[in-house]
Write an enzyme that holds these catalytic residues in place. Sequence first.
Site, PDB file in Angstrom:
ATOM      1  N   LYS A  28      85.423 -75.592 -22.156  1.00  0.00           N
ATOM      2  CA  LYS A  28      84.459 -74.906 -21.294  1.00  0.00           C
ATOM      3  C   LYS A  28      84.193 -73.490 -21.797  1.00  0.00           C
ATOM      4  O   LYS A  28      83.039 -73.082 -21.974  1.00  0.00           O
ATOM      5  CB  LYS A  28      84.961 -74.848 -19.847  1.00  0.00           C
TER       6      LYS A  28
ATOM      7  N   ASP B 228      81.863 -76.575 -15.782  1.00  0.00           N
ATOM      8  CA  ASP B 228      82.733 -75.793 -14.902  1.00  0.00           C
ATOM      9  C   ASP B 228      82.783 -76.504 -13.549  1.00  0.00           C
ATOM     10  O   ASP B 228      82.317 -77.640 -13.423  1.00  0.00           O
ATOM     11  CB  ASP B 228      82.226 -74.347 -14.779  1.00  0.00           C
TER      12      ASP B 228
END
Length: 253
Positions: free
Chosen positions: A162, A181
């Site tokens: 991420k 996320d």
Amino acid sequence: MPTKPKSHAKAAAVAQPKSQILNPGSSRAANPKSKIQNRKSYTSPERVKAIFAALDKLFPQAECALRHENAFQLLVATILSAQCTDERVNKVTPELFRKFPAPKDFVGLAQEDLEQEIRSTGFFRNKAKSIIGAATRIVQNYGGKVPQTMEELLTLPGVARKTANVVLGTAFGIASGVVVDTHVFRVTRRLNLTPQETPEKVELDLMKLVPQDRWVSFGHQVIWFGRKICQARSPLCPECPLETLCDSPDKTT
Ligand code: SF4
């Protein structure tokens, strides 16, 4: 200074396609199993394009909300944003970057000193350790510059896909994957774009579904959509432009 998205749901109501192709759940009982079995209809090109169009209309210029002036600052801000709001991170980073503007400034820094600077973002011990470790590796292995490949970024302490995707996409314009996320994970599952249970698998599904030239902007758009409309606890379904495309059990309409 990042550009905020221009519009909100009410201000940018999207003309909704009504066909069954685009709203496959409307004729079925809300049964999560049947949704997964009918995944092809949820990921049909027409439906996916309608979702892209709605997001484009809602958030035509969506960008990262974390304040930063370079790739290193974005990396640090993204590490700090774990389990914390971007607003809180943006309150902490101006003073942090004033004191420690570059990777070399974190090398040799006592972890306890950094912990005090970032305490309000939560999980400050782990975050301080990651930031000092990442900065040190950047200085020692990459000449003080944030590396620009997924493979290299993943060698930095505290950096997983991420964070690497945020840095590559936002700081360097490199689409190596889709940022997943908490917002992207929740929204794409509510919209049945993926049935997967882990961020890693959700990202793989999205990389197949979303054209690569949209990977970066799609991530930003869905994050803003999750913040402003499809919120975790009380999604604003009555004013959601994607409402006719959504049959999530979490819907409030
Ligand atoms: S209708 Fe509700 S649950 Fe579905 S995408 Fe919109 S805000 Fe989210």
